[in-house]
Design a protein around this motif. Structure first.
Motif, PDB file in Angstrom:
ATOM      1  N   MET A 294      -5.353  -6.388 -19.452  1.00 45.97           N
ATOM      2  CA  MET A 294      -4.486  -5.260 -19.905  1.00 45.97           C
ATOM      3  C   MET A 294      -3.093  -5.689 -19.544  1.00 45.97           C
ATOM      4  O   MET A 294      -2.482  -6.304 -18.471  1.00 45.97           O
ATOM      5  CB  MET A 294      -4.957  -4.341 -18.766  1.00 45.97           C
ATOM      6  CG  MET A 294      -6.229  -3.550 -18.941  1.00 45.97           C
ATOM      7  SD  MET A 294      -6.535  -2.351 -17.573  1.00 45.97           S
ATOM      8  CE  MET A 294      -7.912  -3.188 -16.723  1.00 45.97           C
ATOM      9  N   ALA A 295      -2.343  -5.244 -20.501  1.00 42.10           N
ATOM     10  CA  ALA A 295      -0.881  -5.549 -20.551  1.00 42.10           C
ATOM     11  C   ALA A 295      -0.148  -4.235 -20.335  1.00 42.10           C
ATOM     12  O   ALA A 295      -0.748  -3.411 -20.865  1.00 42.10           O
ATOM     13  CB  ALA A 295      -0.435  -6.237 -21.852  1.00 42.10           C
ATOM     14  N   THR A 296       1.037  -4.233 -19.919  1.00 40.46           N
ATOM     15  CA  THR A 296       1.954  -3.153 -19.887  1.00 40.46           C
ATOM     16  C   THR A 296       3.357  -3.517 -19.921  1.00 40.46           C
ATOM     17  O   THR A 296       3.594  -4.683 -19.755  1.00 40.46           O
ATOM     18  CB  THR A 296       1.576  -2.248 -18.478  1.00 40.46           C
ATOM     19  OG1 THR A 296       2.310  -1.237 -18.484  1.00 40.46           O
ATOM     20  CG2 THR A 296       2.091  -3.172 -17.116  1.00 40.46           C
ATOM     21  N   THR A 297       4.179  -2.612 -20.187  1.00 40.29           N
ATOM     22  CA  THR A 297       5.655  -2.990 -20.413  1.00 40.29           C
ATOM     23  C   THR A 297       6.389  -2.438 -19.283  1.00 40.29           C
ATOM     24  O   THR A 297       6.242  -1.420 -18.632  1.00 40.29           O
ATOM     25  CB  THR A 297       6.128  -2.312 -21.821  1.00 40.29           C
ATOM     26  OG1 THR A 297       5.224  -2.536 -22.894  1.00 40.29           O
ATOM     27  CG2 THR A 297       7.524  -2.455 -22.183  1.00 40.29           C
ATOM     28  N   VAL A 298       7.414  -3.430 -18.759  1.00 41.92           N
ATOM     29  CA  VAL A 298       8.436  -3.115 -17.855  1.00 41.92           C
ATOM     30  C   VAL A 298       9.544  -2.428 -18.382  1.00 41.92           C
ATOM     31  O   VAL A 298       9.980  -2.836 -19.469  1.00 41.92           O
ATOM     32  CB  VAL A 298       8.797  -4.596 -17.243  1.00 41.92           C
ATOM     33  CG1 VAL A 298       9.938  -4.180 -16.183  1.00 41.92           C
ATOM     34  CG2 VAL A 298       7.633  -5.290 -16.555  1.00 41.92           C
ATOM     35  N   THR A 299       9.885  -1.250 -17.834  1.00 42.75           N
ATOM     36  CA  THR A 299      11.074  -0.561 -18.177  1.00 42.75           C
ATOM     37  C   THR A 299      12.416  -1.065 -17.710  1.00 42.75           C
ATOM     38  O   THR A 299      12.269  -2.085 -17.023  1.00 42.75           O
ATOM     39  CB  THR A 299      11.013   0.915 -17.789  1.00 42.75           C
ATOM     40  OG1 THR A 299      11.144   0.921 -16.231  1.00 42.75           O
ATOM     41  CG2 THR A 299       9.644   1.629 -17.907  1.00 42.75           C
ATOM     42  N   SER A 300      13.448  -0.572 -18.320  1.00 46.06           N
ATOM     43  CA  SER A 300      14.665  -1.083 -17.813  1.00 46.06           C
ATOM     44  C   SER A 300      15.016  -1.049 -16.336  1.00 46.06           C
ATOM     45  O   SER A 300      15.839  -1.871 -15.745  1.00 46.06           O
ATOM     46  CB  SER A 300      15.815  -0.405 -18.556  1.00 46.06           C
ATOM     47  OG  SER A 300      15.703   1.015 -18.504  1.00 46.06           O
ATOM     48  N   LYS A 301      14.323  -0.149 -15.728  1.00 42.08           N
ATOM     49  CA  LYS A 301      14.604   0.104 -14.299  1.00 42.08           C
ATOM     50  C   LYS A 301      13.478  -0.800 -13.316  1.00 42.08           C
ATOM     51  O   LYS A 301      13.502  -0.716 -12.296  1.00 42.08           O
ATOM     52  CB  LYS A 301      14.067   1.850 -13.916  1.00 42.08           C
ATOM     53  CG  LYS A 301      15.336   2.506 -14.346  1.00 42.08           C
ATOM     54  CD  LYS A 301      15.030   3.897 -13.975  1.00 42.08           C
ATOM     55  CE  LYS A 301      15.955   4.895 -14.542  1.00 42.08           C
ATOM     56  NZ  LYS A 301      15.763   6.329 -13.588  1.00 42.08           N
ATOM     57  N   GLY A 302      12.710  -1.526 -14.148  1.00 41.44           N
ATOM     58  CA  GLY A 302      11.794  -2.451 -13.350  1.00 41.44           C
ATOM     59  C   GLY A 302      10.487  -1.772 -13.200  1.00 41.44           C
ATOM     60  O   GLY A 302       9.415  -2.146 -12.285  1.00 41.44           O
ATOM     61  N   GLN A 303      10.413  -0.625 -13.781  1.00 41.92           N
ATOM     62  CA  GLN A 303       8.945   0.157 -13.516  1.00 41.92           C
ATOM     63  C   GLN A 303       7.692  -0.259 -14.704  1.00 41.92           C
ATOM     64  O   GLN A 303       8.161  -0.515 -15.644  1.00 41.92           O
ATOM     65  CB  GLN A 303       9.183   1.645 -13.635  1.00 41.92           C
ATOM     66  CG  GLN A 303      10.280   2.034 -12.665  1.00 41.92           C
ATOM     67  CD  GLN A 303      10.693   3.540 -12.728  1.00 41.92           C
ATOM     68  OE1 GLN A 303      10.718   3.844 -13.982  1.00 41.92           O
ATOM     69  NE2 GLN A 303      11.184   4.262 -11.653  1.00 41.92           N
ATOM     70  N   VAL A 304       6.579  -0.230 -14.206  1.00 44.12           N
ATOM     71  CA  VAL A 304       5.424  -0.290 -14.925  1.00 44.12           C
ATOM     72  C   VAL A 304       4.524   0.870 -14.648  1.00 44.12           C
ATOM     73  O   VAL A 304       4.388   1.453 -13.548  1.00 44.12           O
ATOM     74  CB  VAL A 304       4.762  -1.623 -14.673  1.00 44.12           C
ATOM     75  CG1 VAL A 304       5.672  -2.986 -15.068  1.00 44.12           C
ATOM     76  CG2 VAL A 304       4.314  -1.885 -13.307  1.00 44.12           C
ATOM     77  N   THR A 305       3.555   0.955 -15.761  1.00 46.63           N
ATOM     78  CA  THR A 305       2.370   1.953 -15.425  1.00 46.63           C
ATOM     79  C   THR A 305       1.176   1.214 -14.992  1.00 46.63           C
ATOM     80  O   THR A 305       0.954   0.298 -15.885  1.00 46.63           O
ATOM     81  CB  THR A 305       2.297   2.671 -16.791  1.00 46.63           C
ATOM     82  OG1 THR A 305       3.565   3.592 -17.210  1.00 46.63           O
ATOM     83  CG2 THR A 305       1.129   3.715 -16.779  1.00 46.63           C
ATOM     84  N   ILE A 306       0.745   1.712 -14.234  1.00 47.22           N
ATOM     85  CA  ILE A 306      -0.509   0.847 -13.659  1.00 47.22           C
ATOM     86  C   ILE A 306      -1.662   1.435 -14.644  1.00 47.22           C
ATOM     87  O   ILE A 306      -2.007   2.700 -14.736  1.00 47.22           O
ATOM     88  CB  ILE A 306      -0.863   1.357 -12.372  1.00 47.22           C
ATOM     89  CG1 ILE A 306       0.358   0.744 -11.387  1.00 47.22           C
ATOM     90  CG2 ILE A 306      -2.420   0.440 -11.864  1.00 47.22           C
ATOM     91  CD1 ILE A 306       0.064   1.116  -9.975  1.00 47.22           C
TER      92      ILE A 306
END
Length: 75
Positions: free
Chosen positions: A1-13
């Motif tokens: 499973m892949a997810t994208t890192v936001t500009s704030k360094g956040q990811v959705t689990i």
């Protein structure tokens, strides 16, 4: 499973991971480095996260409102 890192360094689990770990809104998670270099995510053990959390409920019911009023009024 892949997810994208936001500009704030956040990811959705991803939902399957949240469900597997029992992560709900407000849950704390821990990240740690495994010996093989991989990163492990775990639901944090919050039972000892606060030194005050251990004290909740150990004092007892305390005084009633009438008892407090009698003490403060000097009855």
């Amino acid at each position: 499973m892949a997810t994208t890192v936001t500009s704030k360094g956040q990811v959705t689990i991803p939902k399957p991971v949240r469900e597997h770990l029992g992560i709900v809104p407000g849950s704390k998670v821990e990240f740690r480095c495994a010996a093989d270099g991989s990163i492990v995510i775990e639901k944090a053990d919050t039972s000892e996260s606060s030194r005050f959390a251990k004290l909740v409920g150990i004092v007892g019911p305390g005084l009633s409102t009438d008892e407090i009023m009698a003490i403060t009024r000097g009855d």
